[in-house]
Enzyme design. Structure first.
Site, PDB file in Angstrom:
ATOM      1  N   PHE A  70       0.817  -1.219   0.000  1.00  0.00           N
ATOM      2  CA  PHE A  70       0.000   0.000   0.000  1.00  0.00           C
ATOM      3  C   PHE A  70       0.848   1.265   0.000  1.00  0.00           C
ATOM      4  CE2 PHE A  70      -4.677  -0.589   0.700  1.00  0.00           C
ATOM      5  CZ  PHE A  70      -4.705  -1.940   0.406  1.00  0.00           C
ATOM      6  N   TYR A 135      -0.037   9.380 -11.931  1.00  0.00           N
ATOM      7  CA  TYR A 135      -0.369   8.484 -10.808  1.00  0.00           C
ATOM      8  C   TYR A 135      -1.034   7.201 -11.332  1.00  0.00           C
ATOM      9  CZ  TYR A 135      -3.205   6.828  -6.844  1.00  0.00           C
ATOM     10  OH  TYR A 135      -3.813   6.055  -5.900  1.00  0.00           O
ATOM     11  N   ARG A 172     -19.751  11.754  -6.645  1.00  0.00           N
ATOM     12  CA  ARG A 172     -19.055  10.634  -7.291  1.00  0.00           C
ATOM     13  C   ARG A 172     -18.973   9.428  -6.358  1.00  0.00           C
ATOM     14  NH1 ARG A 172     -13.337   9.440  -7.322  1.00  0.00           N
ATOM     15  NH2 ARG A 172     -12.845   7.982  -9.011  1.00  0.00           N
TER      16      ARG A 172
END
Ligand SMILES: NC(=O)c1ccc[n+]([C@@H]2O[C@H](COP(=O)([O-])OP(=O)(O)OC[C@H]3O[C@@H](n4cnc5c(N)ncnc54)[C@H](O)[C@@H]3O)[C@@H](O)[C@H]2O)c1
Length: 279
Positions: A70, A135, A172
């Site tokens: 992560f 990214y 969203r």
């Protein structure tokens, strides 16, 4: 499992994962470039290390069965900023896992690997890469590493394309929300499924308006329970009419689809202070 390693352990999502992951193994090693947490769990040790340092990653994964990866810069930034942690760091994790004969990498990929697909396309896990940012490009690179290390070196990976793991604070997120409980379930399933080979799965809760299709990831047994529909009315009322010409509204990447390359996408997400403080 004997040894499990978590990178990005001091990050927002890593902080939610440390405790449940520590219960799944004899030896739990958490790692980050930041300082150690104040409190360690019973079987936890912490290693401060830079993902961009291959030798440090090889040492970190010594004797590990699996690594839950992560660690990264979690936002759009100039390519040069992402190169070390997100690109080279990804190579270092797969290479270190291979050298240590680990069984599997469980990876925090992102919807931004496919963020330039339109939301009206209900994309599956086999949608072609279509990154919305540098990214997202780093997530594509890491997913391709995962695919190649499986094909050529037999190292398994699960690439979890997380949509939005934060509180629901914008329209969203009514579709993209991944609750923290469902995140833990997703990571647990990715670790415990006996055989995964190279797998891709979307990290999203059981939202009525989830814009992606996990039908081809059934083998992972991921059955999310939470549903962001409970927030829908409040989010849409608060936001008012949404511009149908804004790529931030029409593409899977949300604001990442509309920002200039190198500029923060998170800044436009209206995250709660609580979420930001943990990141
Ligand atoms: N939060 C989300 O909704 C979301 C969505 C999609 C993907 N992801 C991915 O999940 C992962 C965790 O996200 P997060 O929200 O917890 O982000 P975060 O920024 O809170 O955590 C990332 C951690 O990685 C560490 N890190 C950064 N550079 C490093 C380096 N060079 N060496 C070692 N550690 C380094 C940071 O110190 C930080 O603790 C990231 O890979 C992110 O891209 C998150």
């Amino acid at each position: 499992m004997k040894k499990l390693v978590l990178t990005g352990a001091m990050g927002r999502l890593g902080s939610y994962l440390r405790e449940p992951l520590s219960t799944m193994c004899d030896e739990f090693v958490s790692s980050d470039i930041l300082d150690a947490p104040c409190k360690l769990y019973a079987n936890e040790t912490f290693v401060q290390a830079d993902l961009a340092d291959l030798e440090a990653m090889v040492d970190l994964l010594d004797g590990a069965d699996m690594v839950v990866h992560f660690g990264a810069i979690g936002d759009e930034a100039p390519f040069e900023t992402l190169l070390g942690p997100n690109f080279i760091g990804a190579y270092n994790i797969w290479e270190a896992a291979h050298r240590n004969e680990c069984r599997r990498v469980v990876y925090a990929s992102s919807i931004h690997a496919v963020g330039m697909h339109k939301k009206t396309d209900f994309i599956g896990i086999d949608a072609p890469h279509k990154p919305d940012t540098f990214y997202g490009l780093a997530k594509c690179f890491a997913e391709d590493l995962a695919s190649m290390y499986w094909d050529k070196r037999g190292l398994e990976s699960v690439c979890m394309r997380i949509l939005s793991c934060a509180q629901v604070t914008n329209p969203r997120a009514v579709g993209t929300w991944l609750s923290y409980d469902d995140l833990v379930h997703l990571v647990t399933q990715s670790i415990e499924t006996p055989i995964t080979g190279f797998s891709v799965i979307y990290g999203v809760s059981n939202n009525d308006r989830a814009p992606v299709d996990n039908a081809k990831a059934q083998h992972l047994g991921y059955r999310p329970k939470d549903n962001a529909e409970q927030f829908a009315q409040a989010m849409f009322e608060e936001a008012g009419p949404l511009d149908p010409q804004d790529a931030g509204n029409t593409h899977h990447g949300g604001p990442f689809a509309s920002v200039e390359l190198g500029n923060s996408g998170i800044a436009a997400l209206n995250l709660n202070a609580d979420d930001v403080a943990k990141s």
